[in-house]
Design an enzyme around this catalytic site. Sequence first.
Site, PDB file in Angstrom:
ATOM      1  N   ARG A  51     -16.536 -12.139  30.507  1.00 50.14           N
ATOM      2  CA  ARG A  51     -17.311 -13.358  30.737  1.00 50.14           C
ATOM      3  C   ARG A  51     -16.500 -14.440  31.438  1.00 50.14           C
ATOM      4  O   ARG A  51     -17.046 -15.310  32.101  1.00 50.14           O
ATOM      5  CB  ARG A  51     -17.814 -13.872  29.388  1.00 50.14           C
ATOM      6  CG  ARG A  51     -19.250 -14.281  29.463  1.00 50.14           C
ATOM      7  CD  ARG A  51     -19.835 -14.457  28.136  1.00 50.14           C
ATOM      8  NE  ARG A  51     -18.882 -15.169  27.256  1.00 50.14           N
ATOM      9  CZ  ARG A  51     -19.203 -15.637  26.071  1.00 50.14           C
ATOM     10  NH1 ARG A  51     -20.423 -15.471  25.613  1.00 50.14           N
ATOM     11  NH2 ARG A  51     -18.322 -16.241  25.307  1.00 50.14           N
ATOM     12  N   LYS A 149     -12.929   1.314  17.345  1.00 49.11           N
ATOM     13  CA  LYS A 149     -13.395   1.038  16.000  1.00 49.11           C
ATOM     14  C   LYS A 149     -13.472  -0.478  15.806  1.00 49.11           C
ATOM     15  O   LYS A 149     -12.802  -1.186  16.560  1.00 49.11           O
ATOM     16  CB  LYS A 149     -12.456   1.656  14.966  1.00 49.11           C
ATOM     17  CG  LYS A 149     -11.010   1.139  15.070  1.00 49.11           C
ATOM     18  CD  LYS A 149     -10.277   1.346  13.803  1.00 49.11           C
ATOM     19  CE  LYS A 149     -10.375   0.144  12.910  1.00 49.11           C
ATOM     20  NZ  LYS A 149      -9.267  -0.814  13.072  1.00 49.11           N
ATOM     21  N   ASP A 178      -9.631   6.484  18.091  1.00 50.98           N
ATOM     22  CA  ASP A 178      -8.854   6.114  16.912  1.00 50.98           C
ATOM     23  C   ASP A 178      -7.414   6.260  17.384  1.00 50.98           C
ATOM     24  O   ASP A 178      -6.931   7.387  17.550  1.00 50.98           O
ATOM     25  CB  ASP A 178      -9.136   7.061  15.745  1.00 50.98           C
ATOM     26  CG  ASP A 178      -8.366   6.651  14.501  1.00 50.98           C
ATOM     27  OD1 ASP A 178      -7.165   6.345  14.627  1.00 50.98           O
ATOM     28  OD2 ASP A 178      -8.945   6.633  13.406  1.00 50.98           O
ATOM     29  N   HIS A 179      -6.752   5.153  17.642  1.00 51.71           N
ATOM     30  CA  HIS A 179      -5.474   5.263  18.355  1.00 51.71           C
ATOM     31  C   HIS A 179      -4.419   6.036  17.551  1.00 51.71           C
ATOM     32  O   HIS A 179      -3.453   6.517  18.100  1.00 51.71           O
ATOM     33  CB  HIS A 179      -4.966   3.897  18.837  1.00 51.71           C
ATOM     34  CG  HIS A 179      -4.363   3.044  17.768  1.00 51.71           C
ATOM     35  ND1 HIS A 179      -5.119   2.333  16.880  1.00 51.71           N
ATOM     36  CD2 HIS A 179      -3.083   2.775  17.452  1.00 51.71           C
ATOM     37  CE1 HIS A 179      -4.318   1.676  16.061  1.00 51.71           C
ATOM     38  NE2 HIS A 179      -3.074   1.915  16.382  1.00 51.71           N
ATOM     39  N   LYS A 183      -0.988   9.063  18.576  1.00 50.05           N
ATOM     40  CA  LYS A 183       0.439   8.907  18.262  1.00 50.05           C
ATOM     41  C   LYS A 183       1.112  10.280  18.307  1.00 50.05           C
ATOM     42  O   LYS A 183       0.557  11.256  17.815  1.00 50.05           O
ATOM     43  CB  LYS A 183       0.630   8.260  16.886  1.00 50.05           C
ATOM     44  CG  LYS A 183       0.203   6.789  16.869  1.00 50.05           C
ATOM     45  CD  LYS A 183       0.549   6.139  15.548  1.00 50.05           C
ATOM     46  CE  LYS A 183      -0.091   4.762  15.421  1.00 50.05           C
ATOM     47  NZ  LYS A 183       0.698   3.661  15.945  1.00 50.05           N
ATOM     48  N   GLU A 217       2.097  -2.129   6.617  1.00 51.12           N
ATOM     49  CA  GLU A 217       2.397  -3.077   7.691  1.00 51.12           C
ATOM     50  C   GLU A 217       3.074  -4.308   7.100  1.00 51.12           C
ATOM     51  O   GLU A 217       2.857  -4.638   5.930  1.00 51.12           O
ATOM     52  CB  GLU A 217       1.097  -3.509   8.371  1.00 51.12           C
ATOM     53  CG  GLU A 217       0.322  -2.371   8.986  1.00 51.12           C
ATOM     54  CD  GLU A 217      -0.862  -2.899   9.775  1.00 51.12           C
ATOM     55  OE1 GLU A 217      -0.717  -3.119  10.974  1.00 51.12           O
ATOM     56  OE2 GLU A 217      -1.921  -3.107   9.158  1.00 51.12           O
ATOM     57  N   ASP A 236     -11.038  -1.377   7.660  1.00 52.39           N
ATOM     58  CA  ASP A 236     -10.163  -1.528   8.828  1.00 52.39           C
ATOM     59  C   ASP A 236      -9.212  -0.338   8.993  1.00 52.39           C
ATOM     60  O   ASP A 236      -8.940   0.081  10.121  1.00 52.39           O
ATOM     61  CB  ASP A 236      -9.341  -2.819   8.673  1.00 52.39           C
ATOM     62  CG  ASP A 236      -8.457  -3.095   9.882  1.00 52.39           C
ATOM     63  OD1 ASP A 236      -8.977  -3.024  11.009  1.00 52.39           O
ATOM     64  OD2 ASP A 236      -7.246  -3.364   9.698  1.00 52.39           O
ATOM     65  N   HIS A 241      -8.241   5.448  10.431  1.00 54.36           N
ATOM     66  CA  HIS A 241      -6.888   6.018  10.600  1.00 54.36           C
ATOM     67  C   HIS A 241      -6.485   6.929   9.433  1.00 54.36           C
ATOM     68  O   HIS A 241      -6.034   8.048   9.621  1.00 54.36           O
ATOM     69  CB  HIS A 241      -5.832   4.912  10.728  1.00 54.36           C
ATOM     70  CG  HIS A 241      -6.143   3.908  11.801  1.00 54.36           C
ATOM     71  ND1 HIS A 241      -6.740   4.248  12.982  1.00 54.36           N
ATOM     72  CD2 HIS A 241      -5.931   2.573  11.875  1.00 54.36           C
ATOM     73  CE1 HIS A 241      -6.876   3.170  13.730  1.00 54.36           C
ATOM     74  NE2 HIS A 241      -6.402   2.142  13.078  1.00 54.36           N
ATOM     75  N   LYS A 339      -1.352  -4.939   4.289  1.00 51.45           N
ATOM     76  CA  LYS A 339      -0.668  -5.911   5.153  1.00 51.45           C
ATOM     77  C   LYS A 339       0.383  -6.622   4.303  1.00 51.45           C
ATOM     78  O   LYS A 339       0.265  -6.689   3.083  1.00 51.45           O
ATOM     79  CB  LYS A 339      -1.669  -6.944   5.668  1.00 51.45           C
ATOM     80  CG  LYS A 339      -2.846  -6.305   6.413  1.00 51.45           C
ATOM     81  CD  LYS A 339      -2.822  -6.661   7.872  1.00 51.45           C
ATOM     82  CE  LYS A 339      -3.952  -6.024   8.641  1.00 51.45           C
ATOM     83  NZ  LYS A 339      -3.526  -5.269   9.809  1.00 51.45           N
TER      84      LYS A 339
HETATM   85  C1  BG6 Z   1      -5.769  -1.305  13.860  1.00 50.74           C
HETATM   86  C2  BG6 Z   1      -6.148  -2.216  12.734  1.00 50.74           C
HETATM   87  O1  BG6 Z   1      -6.749  -0.324  14.057  1.00 50.74           O
HETATM   88  O2  BG6 Z   1      -4.524  -0.682  13.576  1.00 50.74           O
HETATM   89  C3  BG6 Z   1      -5.068  -3.251  12.486  1.00 50.74           C
HETATM   90  O3  BG6 Z   1      -7.368  -2.861  13.052  1.00 50.74           O
HETATM   91  C4  BG6 Z   1      -3.723  -2.593  12.315  1.00 50.74           C
HETATM   92  O4  BG6 Z   1      -5.381  -4.069  11.372  1.00 50.74           O
HETATM   93  C5  BG6 Z   1      -3.440  -1.588  13.426  1.00 50.74           C
HETATM   94  O5  BG6 Z   1      -2.731  -3.606  12.311  1.00 50.74           O
HETATM   95  C6  BG6 Z   1      -2.190  -0.792  13.145  1.00 50.74           C
HETATM   96  O6  BG6 Z   1      -1.861  -0.021  14.255  1.00 50.74           O
HETATM   97  P1  BG6 Z   1      -0.366   0.430  14.531  1.00 50.74           P
HETATM   98  O7  BG6 Z   1      -0.462   1.334  15.709  1.00 50.74           O
HETATM   99  O8  BG6 Z   1       0.406  -0.821  14.795  1.00 50.74           O
HETATM  100  O9  BG6 Z   1       0.089   1.114  13.294  1.00 50.74           O
END
Ligand code: BG6
Length: 489
Positions: A51, A149, A178-179, A183, A217, A236, A241, A339
């Site tokens: 935007r 997601k 889903d990243h 990995k 984290e 989340d 994950h 977290k």
């Molecule tokens: C994301 C979450 O999908 O993954 C975040 O929304 C989280 O809250 C993050 O911090 C963690 O990813 P990574 O690759 O840093 O472990």
Amino acid sequence: MTSQIIPVDPFDFIIFGGTGDLSERKLLPALYHRQRDHQFSEPTRIIGASRTKMDDKEFRAFAKKAISDHVKPEYIEEAELKTFLDRLSYVTVDAKSGDGFAELKKSVGDSKRIRVFYLAVAPSLFGDISDHLKAHKLVTADSRIVVEKPIGRDLESAKALNDIIGDDFGEHQIFRIDHYLGKETVQNLMALRFANALYEPLWNSAHIDHVQITVAETVGLEDRVTYYDKAGALRDMVQNHILQLLCLVAMEAPASMDANAVRDEKLKVLNALKRVNGNEAPKQTVRGQYRAGASAGGPVKGYIEELGADSTTETFVAIKAEIANWRWAGVPFYLRTGKRLASRVSEIVIEFKPIPHSIFGESAGPIFNNQLVIRLQPDEGVKQFIMIKDPGPGGMRLRQIPLDMSFAQSFDGRAPDAYERLIMDVVRGNQTLFMRRDEVEAAWKWIDPIQHAWEGSRQEAQGYTAGTWGPSASIALIERDGRTWHESN
Ligand code: BG6
């Protein structure tokens, strides 16, 4: 890590939310790295769409800064950077009203190139964008759509989202990212299980005592106040994950790496997860929320102070999960994520059963169960803990040591970010590392009852001091079963 780079066919990559946080931190740097490794064929183009009013020149300046901020200086090569920036252009679009989509159509033209629409925007815009793309005839046979997601916030909303996108794109064109699946070590889990004869015969309830999956984290809310407070750690991190990791540990061997072969097996695991109902939730789950404490050597605020409002959202979850099938009956999977924990570490621990009988006397010391520790981050690698004889004279004393395979030490070069791998898989049309619709929905089917149980019984988020390993109830959850969390430091 050295690997052979195979160039992909030319493509147009359209980033909705092109000037947003994900584009800046992950997508543009990942695409730059693929350029630098000569993976693009001509004429590949990258189009930012959002935007914000901007022209091509301003978008290139934005991308240049994103790359200098998020790519290590030793990887910035002027000539490659210039070629990369020359690929970029920008279109202002309004996802709600559809303004700008005609312009976008003009910009991609009638090319038969692969088209990737990457939706790096709030999920509330997924449906609108997908519909506008369809209405403007931007969706070709070679188009793919990528969605981040969260896919919904429960089963019902996930189904609604999947329906909307599914009206405009075929399932083979939808890439739910889903990243974690991109990995390196997560993919290595498949290599470890299915490229070695050693583990698979032991990979079941006859030999495995339990499994632990930790994604810890040290960061707090970051700048995601609105999203995170509505989501919480269960939605989340666990819904996606952690359950994906659990699937890769627990699934049967797929017949091949074909996308549906792998996803069929993951789906079976999700469907076999024992539902945690209202009575069991207080015994099998722990919710936590961080309070003021210390992180990275300095004081940090509690969640509520960071948020600036009262909230019952959990920033920590621990769950004892069970998989009701032949392979895993009686083997608990302890899951935890949070977290502001003591350190940033993601790992999977497979603990094997005790030996049936010790031939050593008490003076040899305790015999610990063998553990296989798969470290996803940081310090990616695999450690197999075994018992050995303590070297030297003085009789038979036993000691636990790790057979240590650290990837950093074993391979030269840069470890690519998950997004690099996943983006190229999208271009190639390979869905193995992406979630199929039924997987996402099956995951919600297991998550929803936990969420409902929490809401119904008002199961409180227990406070934990930032910089610790979460509420003491998390320790009690596993110690009740005579086990302990693996020391993850
Ligand atoms: C994301 C979450 O999908 O993954 C975040 O929304 C989280 O809250 C993050 O911090 C963690 O990813 P990574 O690759 O840093 O472990």
